[in-house]
Design a protein around this motif. Structure first.
Motif, short mmCIF file in Angstrom:
data_model
loop_
_atom_site.label_atom_id
_atom_site.label_comp_id
_atom_site.label_asym_id
_atom_site.label_seq_id
_atom_site.Cartn_x
_atom_site.Cartn_y
_atom_site.Cartn_z
N SER A 30 2.73 9.98 -34.73
CA SER A 30 1.90 11.12 -34.35
C SER A 30 2.79 12.05 -33.55
N HIS A 45 -4.61 9.97 -27.77
CA HIS A 45 -4.99 8.56 -27.98
C HIS A 45 -5.00 7.81 -26.66
N TYR A 87 -5.01 2.17 -38.11
CA TYR A 87 -3.61 2.25 -37.76
C TYR A 87 -2.98 3.50 -38.33
N GLN A 91 -0.69 2.28 -33.30
CA GLN A 91 0.41 3.16 -33.70
C GLN A 91 1.58 2.22 -33.95
N ILE A 146 0.99 11.14 -28.66
CA ILE A 146 0.01 10.06 -28.48
C ILE A 146 -0.88 10.32 -27.26
N SER A 200 1.03 -1.68 -24.92
CA SER A 200 2.20 -0.88 -25.26
C SER A 200 3.48 -1.71 -25.31
N GLY A 212 5.81 2.87 -30.07
CA GLY A 212 6.82 3.93 -29.98
C GLY A 212 7.39 4.23 -31.35
N PHE A 254 -5.91 1.09 -27.49
CA PHE A 254 -4.84 1.79 -28.19
C PHE A 254 -3.56 0.98 -28.04
N SER A 271 6.17 5.55 -22.47
CA SER A 271 4.80 5.07 -22.74
C SER A 271 4.19 4.45 -21.50
N THR A 325 0.97 6.28 -19.50
CA THR A 325 -0.28 5.52 -19.39
C THR A 325 -0.69 5.33 -17.93
N THR A 335 0.53 0.90 -28.91
CA THR A 335 1.64 1.76 -29.31
C THR A 335 2.95 0.99 -29.26
N VAL A 388 -4.84 0.11 -22.92
CA VAL A 388 -3.62 0.40 -23.69
C VAL A 388 -2.77 -0.87 -23.72
#
Length: 178
Positions: free
Chosen positions: A76, A82, A72, A50, A79, A91, A19, A15, A97, A101, A17, A89
């Motif tokens: 959301s 996810h 993608y 994301q 998250i 990030s 942000g 995943f 975040s 995590t 992300t 992850v």
């Protein structure tokens, strides 16, 4: 290579992300054939990105080499699901975040956005990487970080207990001890 259930290979998702900001450099970095091949080589099967306010659209068709499948979305409401479902992850360096995590004990690569001015987020990521809680990368070093990834070497992050500080503040302000 992935986790198995009844002898069948299961989904291992990475995943990504960014942000709420635009961090196209990170999305472009994970969309490279080099990164996808390395993730596939390490047993990851899916890449969920994301992408926030970004405009770069990742390639979703699987590579000729059978590399990871890509999906993608922009935003959301949460998250958390996810993050929980992820095997790895990647990030941006936002503290929310990062700590969410780490609290879930997920292996984490934090990619620093070099375009941000006065980037205190990079200081946080670098300090946590020094303490072996996560890996820290830049968009251009992401392939090398993934190639050298050893998730077993990461140490669990244990958040501090704020109770003693809160008690001291309450005592100082004259509130009764609980």
């Amino acid at each position: 290579m992935g986790d198995t259930v009844d002898g069948l290979s299961s989904k291992r998702t990475v995943f990504v992300t960014v942000g709420t900001t635009c961090f196209d450099a990170l999305v472009k970095a994970v969309d490279t054939l080099e990164v996808k091949r390395e993730l596939s080589r390490r047993g990851y099967t899916h890449l969920l990105i994301q992408m926030g306010r970004g405009t770069y659209i990742p390639t979703t068709s699987p590579g000729e080499d059978g590399s990871v499948a890509v999906e993608y979305f922009h935003f959301s409401s949460s998250i958390a699901d996810h993050l929980r479902a992820a095997s790895l992850v990647i990030s941006h360096a936002g503290s929310g975040s990062i700590f969410e995590t780490l609290r879930l004990a997920k292996p984490l690569i934090v990619v620093v956005n070099e375009d941000l001015m006065d980037n205190h987020q990079s200081e946080l990521a670098e300090e946590l990487a020094e303490r072996k809680h996560l890996y820290c990368a830049h968009p251009q070093t992401l392939p090398q970080i993934i190639a050298g990834l050893d998730v077993e070497s990461l140490l669990p992050y244990h958040p501090g207990d704020a109770t003693p500080v809160a008690k001291l503040i309450n005592h100082f302000l004259g509130f009764p001890d609980d």
